[in-house]
Design an enzyme around this catalytic site. Structure first.
Site, mmCIF file in Angstrom:
data_model
loop_
_atom_site.group_PDB
_atom_site.id
_atom_site.type_symbol
_atom_site.label_atom_id
_atom_site.label_comp_id
_atom_site.label_asym_id
_atom_site.label_seq_id
_atom_site.Cartn_x
_atom_site.Cartn_y
_atom_site.Cartn_z
ATOM 1 C CG ASP A 121 3.412 1.032 9.515
ATOM 2 O OD1 ASP A 121 3.622 1.270 8.314
ATOM 3 O OD2 ASP A 121 3.166 1.929 10.357
ATOM 4 C CB CYS A 161 -3.538 10.753 11.562
ATOM 5 S SG CYS A 161 -2.912 9.138 11.843
ATOM 6 N NE ARG A 213 1.128 9.900 10.074
ATOM 7 C CZ ARG A 213 0.605 8.915 9.339
ATOM 8 N NH1 ARG A 213 -0.585 8.459 9.613
ATOM 9 N NH2 ARG A 213 1.293 8.413 8.334
ATOM 10 C CE LYS A 244 -1.717 1.514 4.028
ATOM 11 N NZ LYS A 244 -1.369 2.885 4.408
ATOM 12 C CG ASN A 245 2.348 2.566 3.522
ATOM 13 O OD1 ASN A 245 1.178 2.881 3.269
ATOM 14 N ND2 ASN A 245 2.762 2.223 4.721
ATOM 15 N NE ARG A 269 -7.139 4.642 5.693
ATOM 16 C CZ ARG A 269 -6.470 5.640 6.246
ATOM 17 N NH1 ARG A 269 -6.843 6.104 7.432
ATOM 18 N NH2 ARG A 269 -5.442 6.185 5.648
HETATM 19 C C1 EPZ Z 1 4.567 6.506 6.382
HETATM 20 O O1 EPZ Z 1 3.923 7.574 7.039
HETATM 21 C C2 EPZ Z 1 3.556 5.381 6.320
HETATM 22 N N1 EPZ Z 1 2.399 5.814 5.550
HETATM 23 C C3 EPZ Z 1 3.123 4.974 7.728
HETATM 24 O O2 EPZ Z 1 2.294 3.833 7.598
HETATM 25 C C4 EPZ Z 1 4.358 4.562 8.518
HETATM 26 O O3 EPZ Z 1 3.977 4.285 9.853
HETATM 27 C C5 EPZ Z 1 5.387 5.695 8.502
HETATM 28 O O4 EPZ Z 1 5.700 6.053 7.138
HETATM 29 C C6 EPZ Z 1 6.692 5.291 9.181
HETATM 30 O O5 EPZ Z 1 7.233 4.171 8.537
HETATM 31 C C7 EPZ Z 1 2.506 5.837 4.202
HETATM 32 O O6 EPZ Z 1 3.535 5.491 3.651
HETATM 33 C C8 EPZ Z 1 1.282 6.264 3.455
HETATM 34 P P1 EPZ Z 1 7.051 9.614 8.373
HETATM 35 P P2 EPZ Z 1 4.621 9.048 7.031
HETATM 36 O O7 EPZ Z 1 7.012 10.884 7.613
HETATM 37 O O8 EPZ Z 1 5.343 9.229 5.748
HETATM 38 C C9 EPZ Z 1 7.655 12.982 11.670
HETATM 39 C C10 EPZ Z 1 0.375 2.545 7.815
HETATM 40 O O9 EPZ Z 1 -0.024 1.939 8.820
HETATM 41 N N2 EPZ Z 1 7.528 13.942 10.577
HETATM 42 O O10 EPZ Z 1 8.139 8.628 8.088
HETATM 43 O O11 EPZ Z 1 3.595 10.031 7.419
HETATM 44 C C11 EPZ Z 1 6.343 12.232 11.940
HETATM 45 O O12 EPZ Z 1 5.508 12.992 12.787
HETATM 46 C C12 EPZ Z 1 0.914 3.943 7.963
HETATM 47 O O13 EPZ Z 1 0.420 2.068 6.665
HETATM 48 C C13 EPZ Z 1 7.759 15.293 10.848
HETATM 49 O O14 EPZ Z 1 8.034 15.685 11.974
HETATM 50 O O15 EPZ Z 1 5.653 8.857 8.219
HETATM 51 C C14 EPZ Z 1 6.824 10.955 12.578
HETATM 52 O O16 EPZ Z 1 7.057 11.175 13.951
HETATM 53 C C15 EPZ Z 1 0.704 4.489 9.376
HETATM 54 N N3 EPZ Z 1 7.660 16.201 9.828
HETATM 55 C C16 EPZ Z 1 8.168 10.690 11.890
HETATM 56 O O17 EPZ Z 1 8.543 11.931 11.272
HETATM 57 C C17 EPZ Z 1 7.374 15.818 8.542
HETATM 58 O O18 EPZ Z 1 7.336 16.693 7.649
HETATM 59 C C18 EPZ Z 1 8.100 9.637 10.797
HETATM 60 O O19 EPZ Z 1 7.022 9.959 9.960
HETATM 61 C C19 EPZ Z 1 7.149 14.441 8.287
HETATM 62 C C20 EPZ Z 1 7.237 13.522 9.310
#
Ligand code: EPZ
Length: 430
Positions: A305, A117, A122, A22-23, A397
């Site tokens: 995840d 969320c 996020r 999915k991701n 989802r």
């Molecule tokens: C992706 O989310 C995945 N979603 C998430 O999977 C997954 O948990 C996550 O990566 C971590 O592996 C998709 O790919 C659609 P991040 P993403 O940006 O990209 C902080 C699922 O269950 N951050 O790697 O949103 C953030 O708050 C979902 O399939 C900032 O501070 O995750 C978090 O603490 C849930 N500023 C950390 O980084 C930003 O601009 C990692 O988030 C972006 C992120």
């Protein structure tokens, strides 16, 4: 509202086919609009998030043609709008990938700011930091982010936090910016590599995806491609944990074992036999699981995840375990539900202290988010008696045909939407 009803106690035995990631698919579908040629994408997961993003892509004017359950043709030549409707971003945050894709191609994009969320606030500040480093201006107006640039020029970006979304979004915009872009402290997840490989198959010039420094040389145009998405390592890991907690014997097929190394290592640590093949992994659990400690980390560390799933397994293990969630601030919402099934868990900050119990008992629980919902289903499969999981729309989802795949492994599980169907299930299973 649909629910899952489960009668626990059956060991899961047999083989299950894993769908597309999915991701990876969410980033790839957004990137597909960056060419005016037709792109063919195979091995799409048949899940709600994908259906919604395809609707959003159609809404801005791209041609979307579904060919069967897991294949789509996309042609972005007639995109008439660079503004994505709020209804799509409300349904899936990853619609924000259209920011990087539209900015890269049209030098302008308008996408509603994703709200919070269930698992954390996020923010997307790092995405915007990357776009600015490429020469774009970004502003928030009436709840939407407007990013635009007269001219996108490569830049040197250091991501303060390892971010999958920011890495993918910036990579898309940079692939059509003039000159060289360097992304430091980049995310290394398999789905980041898959999006990079997809963009390269369209003529982009991206090197180093999968390491923490990605180098991109922008190109003028991207062209047609045919691409098949990698298997979903999170779906695979979820079935591996289901085998573990039900003392089963399951072969998870159509996977890339390397992507599952952290999960396989933890399953072996808690007493499972894990056997790797070229494109499959077998998990056998013959006795009660044992305790361990785990901390979620960016890839190749243990995936966030997969945190609720190991939380459920450890709630049944002998001994005491610590689970530390270092990525998101609110990813223990399943614990309260699990305690109602008899688990003995205390959450202190970003760590759950899990005192293993001999058994869980079935209860009516509610899925707080996608992966926590799947973990509660796993708990129901292991619990004594009947479990009803509400709010399964979260689970749908990200998991295709979840209950059918579990039933094919011997689980007593059905999707129901009325009290009458619940009673019928209870009568049938006795
Ligand atoms: C992706 O989310 C995945 N979603 C998430 O999977 C997954 O948990 C996550 O990566 C971590 O592996 C998709 O790919 C659609 P991040 P993403 O940006 O990209 C902080 C699922 O269950 N951050 O790697 O949103 C953030 O708050 C979902 O399939 C900032 O501070 O995750 C978090 O603490 C849930 N500023 C950390 O980084 C930003 O601009 C990692 O988030 C972006 C992120």
């Amino acid at each position: 509202m649909e629910q899952y009803i489960i009668k626990g106690g059956n060991p899961l035995v047999g083989e299950v086919e894993i769908g597309g990631a999915k991701n990876a698919a969410l980033g790839i579908l957004a990137a597909a609009i960056m060419t005016d040629d037709t792109v063919r994408i195979d091995n799409l997961p048949d899940v709600q998030d994908i259906h919604v993003l395809l609707e959003a892509i159609g809404q801005i004017g791209a041609k979307v043609e579904r060919i069967g359950r897991t294949t789509v043709l996309i042609n972005g030549s007639e995109i008439g709008s660079i503004s994505v409707d709020y209804e799509y971003i409300k349904k899936i945050r990853a619609s924000y990938y259209l920011l990087g894709a539209l900015l890269g191609k049209y030098k302008k994009a308008e996408v509603p700011l994703p709200g919070g969320c269930n698992i954390g606030s996020r923010p997307i500040d790092l995405h915007l930091k990357g776009f600015k480093a490429l020469g774009a201006t970004t502003r928030i107006s009436h709840g939407a982010i407007i990013a635009q640039a007269d001219h996108l020029k490569g830049g040197h970006i250091y991501l303060d936090t390892v971010s999958v979304g920011a890495t993918i979004n910036i990579m898309m915009a940079a692939s059509m910016a003039e000159g060289r872009t360097i992304i430091e402290n980049a995310a290394k997840e398999p789905h980041v590599v898959d999006v990079a490989n997809f963009l390269n198959s369209m003529g982009a010039n991206i090197k180093g995806a999968g390491t923490d420094v990605i180098r991109i040389r922008g190109v003028e145009k991207l062209h047609a491609t045919e691409y098949s998405i990698i298997p979903d390592q999170i779906e695979a890991g979820t079935f591996m944990f289901a085998a573990a907690v039900t003392k089963g014997d399951v072969i998870v097929k159509n996977v890339i074992p390397k992507h599952l190394e952290a999960t396989s290592a933890k399953l072996a640590e808690i007493g499972c036999q894990v056997e790797e093949f070229d494109d499959a992994v077998r998990v056998v659990a013959t006795r009660r699981l044992t305790n361990t400690n785990v901390k979620t980390l960016p890839y190749p560390g243990y995936p966030t995840d997969m945190q609720p799933q190991i939380g459920v397994a450890l709630s049944l293990a002998s001994g005491t375990s610590l689970v530390t969630e270092s990525i998101f601030e609110n990813r223990f919402k399943y614990v309260d539900e699990l305690v109602r099934m008899g688990a003995d868990i205390k959450v202190e900050g970003n760590t759950a202290i899990i005192y293993g119990t001999e058994k869980l008992t079935g209860a009516r629980v509610s899925a707080p988010d996608l992966r926590a919902g799947a973990a509660l289903v796993i708990a129901g499969l292991a619990a004594e008696g009947i479990t009803v999981v509400d709010d399964i729309v979260y689970i749908q989802r990200g998991y295709e045909n979840f209950e059918e795949k579990l039933r094919s492994l011997g689980a007593e599980i059905e999707k129901v939407s009325s009290e009458k169907e619940i009673q019928k299930f209870k009568l049938r299973v006795g």
